[in-house]
Design an enzyme around this catalytic site. Structure first.
Site, PDB file in Angstrom:
ATOM      1  N   ILE B  93       1.011  -1.122   0.082  1.00  0.00           N
ATOM      2  CA  ILE B  93      -0.090   0.014   0.038  1.00  0.00           C
ATOM      3  C   ILE B  93       0.759   1.414  -0.081  1.00  0.00           C
ATOM      4  O   ILE B  93       2.078   1.101   0.366  1.00  0.00           O
ATOM      5  CB  ILE B  93      -0.810  -0.096   1.336  1.00  0.00           C
ATOM      6  CG1 ILE B  93      -0.232  -0.085   2.634  1.00  0.00           C
ATOM      7  CG2 ILE B  93      -1.931  -1.115   0.992  1.00  0.00           C
ATOM      8  CD1 ILE B  93      -1.086  -0.277   3.646  1.00  0.00           C
ATOM      9  N   CYS B  94       0.439   2.379  -0.440  1.00  0.00           N
ATOM     10  CA  CYS B  94       0.982   3.573  -0.860  1.00  0.00           C
ATOM     11  C   CYS B  94       0.582   4.675   0.183  1.00  0.00           C
ATOM     12  O   CYS B  94      -0.551   5.089   0.350  1.00  0.00           O
ATOM     13  CB  CYS B  94       0.841   4.025  -2.192  1.00  0.00           C
ATOM     14  SG  CYS B  94       1.836   5.697  -2.445  1.00  0.00           S
ATOM     15  N   LEU B  95       1.219   4.863   1.255  1.00  0.00           N
ATOM     16  CA  LEU B  95       1.061   5.911   2.278  1.00  0.00           C
ATOM     17  C   LEU B  95       2.346   6.951   2.646  1.00  0.00           C
ATOM     18  O   LEU B  95       3.172   6.492   1.862  1.00  0.00           O
ATOM     19  CB  LEU B  95       0.566   5.269   3.593  1.00  0.00           C
ATOM     20  CG  LEU B  95      -0.498   4.404   3.490  1.00  0.00           C
ATOM     21  CD1 LEU B  95      -0.764   3.752   4.869  1.00  0.00           C
ATOM     22  CD2 LEU B  95      -1.786   5.377   3.451  1.00  0.00           C
ATOM     23  N   LEU B 130      -2.486   4.342  -4.976  1.00  0.00           N
ATOM     24  CA  LEU B 130      -1.954   2.905  -4.983  1.00  0.00           C
ATOM     25  C   LEU B 130      -2.326   1.922  -4.192  1.00  0.00           C
ATOM     26  O   LEU B 130      -2.067   2.362  -2.921  1.00  0.00           O
ATOM     27  CB  LEU B 130      -0.530   3.003  -5.687  1.00  0.00           C
ATOM     28  CG  LEU B 130      -0.077   1.802  -6.517  1.00  0.00           C
ATOM     29  CD1 LEU B 130      -0.788   1.597  -7.822  1.00  0.00           C
ATOM     30  CD2 LEU B 130       1.370   1.851  -6.771  1.00  0.00           C
ATOM     31  N   CYS B 194      -0.756   8.921  -5.126  1.00  0.00           N
ATOM     32  CA  CYS B 194       0.276   8.145  -5.792  1.00  0.00           C
ATOM     33  C   CYS B 194       0.253   7.350  -7.089  1.00  0.00           C
ATOM     34  O   CYS B 194       0.762   6.347  -7.427  1.00  0.00           O
ATOM     35  CB  CYS B 194       0.383   6.928  -4.741  1.00  0.00           C
ATOM     36  SG  CYS B 194       0.748   7.450  -2.929  1.00  0.00           S
TER      37      CYS B 194
END
Lengths: 246, 309
Positions: B93-95, B130, B194
């Site tokens: 995951i995108c963070l 994303l 993202c």
């Protein structure tokens, strides 16, 4: 199946003893596995742990925003990984010239953590910026005759009078050849320590100096008194000679 | 019966991770639980509770964390294993706390702060990031109820055993599932954008490094406030408050070179010397005044001066 691994029995590691945690941090850890270490000590000694490696800070430095780091950890972050010169905790701007090292009782010459893993040559940490020595509280009482003379000569502020008088004597010695003996007397002041009269520069001999400040200042006060008396006498003689000559 | 594993304690990353494990075991949180694998300390399994007053409340979501070898100087990567309707499963995951944004990472953050941030990010609007999903609240609620029944199946038998143990611990701490859906207006919160990293992500090894993008991600609030909060509700409110204002990073000021620093220190001494020079000049002026005064006195005697010349 019977038996648990080292990580799974969480209830048995709920709250470890603080003494065990402190013992692990003080010296080399005796227990090799993590399950023996008690984390209860983190509440007491967390104030002096590095914000990056979470261990007792080695070669500690403090930023202007007040955050404590190991100098190797902070150097690696600033020069290898960071995208800008920012504090790892609060993103404030970090200037290496304004880092303040902390000197404890232990000697910092030993390097227990070799930074060969990252392959980065870490220099020595920045030195502390020592401010000038505090002026003596009874400065004016010892020299009541000094005030009109200093005011007439346009002397610097009283707070800087102690160390300024040395350079002042040197300047007078350069202007008047008759006062050259004053310059010879100047090196005697350094007998009390390197750069005793200068506002900048750090000397290890002054570690814990303020605790014994008063007894050591007395000889320097007498020395300054002798200097000022001789200087005043010389100037007086010069003025009288000028009057007689005309 | 398990053998004691000797870790390479000279590695600063290993020492840091061991400190985090010790701290997490001494101060457990009711909202999440995280443990490393026994054979690889850089591989962690975690489980978080769904945040309160949201459609995820009562759910138990498992995941996997991969710490880089440069930890804590590089961010870890996160992967959810339980379907949640907010994050895709088995996909990184995108963070702003993950390895998609190494420019936002802070070395003072830890696994604990990352999990608190992950709980706080669940009710936010994914915004097409994303690895994010945007299910309906009813579907998320159904997935939350389903997540309590069985833990996900993933990885080796030893890892699955760890997942099962974490699930049992979380079940004992989880509150019962509320019956009604809460009204949470989460449209105003915008997480990271993202999308431009879709083609640059490296899904390969343990120490995968993503490209440093120029997109303005949403920074995670300070780690001190995150680490201090153990309850999910206070942490969620704290983090949500930090997300509302638009926090822009200040521009980086170049470091002052050492020659300028030495020059700055050197300018102090000429300043004092100038004062002393003025003092000496004053003394000279005083003496000259005395001389002129004497000269005027002599000038009064006209005969003496004329005789001399």
């Amino acid at each position: 199946m019977s038996g648990g691994n080292a990580w799974s029995p969480l209830p048995s590691h709920g709250f470890g003893s603080e003494s065990s945690g402190m013992a692990n941090r003080a010296g080399e850890p005796v227990a090799r596995t993590n399950s023996d270490g008690g984390g209860g000590g983190s509440k007491d000694s967390g104030s002096f742990e590095c914000n990056i490696c979470l261990d007792l800070a080695q070669d500690p430095v403090v930023t202007l925003c007040g955050h404590l780091f190991c100098w190797p950890c902070l150097y690696e972050w600033l020069h290898v990984h960071a995208h800008s010169q920012e504090c790892p905790v609060c993103k404030a701007v970090v200037e290496e010239g304004k880092l303040v090292p902390l000197y404890g009782r232990g000697g910092s010459s030993a390097v227990p953590r070799a930074r060969s893993v990252a392959g980065v040559e870490i220099p020595s940490r920045p030195t502390g910026q020592r401010p000038s020595t505090a002026p003596q509280p009874d400065h004016n009482n010892h020299y009541p005759h000094q005030n009109p003379w200093f005011n007439g000569a346009g002397a610097p502020p009283v707070a800087n009078g102690r160390w300024g008088s040395y350079t002042f004597s040197a300047a007078i010695g350069g202007l008047f050849p008759l006062l050259s003996f004053q310059v010879h007397g100047f090196p005697q002041a350094t007998a009390y320590g390197p750069a005793a009269g200068f506002p900048y520069g750090y000397g290890h001999s002054f570690h814990g100096w303020h605790g014994h400040g008063f007894p050591r200042q007395a000889p320097q006060g007498q020395q300054v008194d002798a200097y000022l008396k001789v200087l005043l006498l010389a100037v007086g003689v010069l003025v009288i000679a000028s009057l007689i000559a005309f | 019966m398990a053998a004691t594993i000797q870790y390479n304690r000279s590695n600063p990353a290993v020492k840091r991770i061991l400190q985090e494990v010790k701290e997490m075991q001494s101060n457990p949180s009711p909202d999440f639980m995280s443990l490393p694998l026994e054979e690889d300390i850089f591989e962690w399994q975690f489980a978080i509770l769904g945040p309160r007053d949201s459609e995820f409340e009562g759910g138990i979501y498992h995941g996997r964390i991969q710490l880089p070898s440069d930890y804590p100087f590089k961010p870890p990567s996160f992967m959810l294993l339980t379907p949640s309707g907010r994050f895709e499963i088995q996909k990184k995951i995108c963070l702003s706390i993950s390895n998609y944004h190494p420019e936002h990472w802070q070395p003072s953050w830890s696994v604990r702060t990352a999990l608190v941030a992950l709980i706080a990010f669940m009710p936010t609007n994914p915004g097409g990031a994303l690895g994010s999903l945007d299910y309906k609240p009813e579907d998320r609620r159904a997935l939350a109820i389903k997540s309590r029944e069985v833990p996900p199946k993933f990885g080796s038998p030893q890892r699955q055993k760890l997942i099962d143990e974490i699930h049992e611990q979380m079940l004992s701490k989880a509150p019962p599932i509320p019956q009604t859906l809460p009204n949470v207006p989460n449209e105003e919160l915008a997480p990271d954008s993202c999308d431009e990293h879709a083609d640059k992500v490296d899904e390969g090894g343990n120490t995968s490094k993503s490209m440093s993008g120029s997109s303005s991600g949403h920074p995670v609030p300070e780690a001190e406030s995150l680490a201090a909060e153990n309850t999910g509700e206070a942490s969620a409110v704290e983090v949500a408050n930090h997300q509302v204002p638009e926090a822009s990073r200040r521009e980086s000021i170049p470091r002052v070179p050492s020659s300028l620093q030495n020059a700055a220190i050197a300018t102090q001494k000429p300043k004092h010397d100038r004062l002393l020079t003025l003092a000496a000049l004053g003394l000279t002026l005083a003496i000259m005044a005395l001389v002129i005064k004497k000269f005027l006195k002599i000038n009064g005697l006209g005969g003496f001066i004329e005789g001399k010349f």
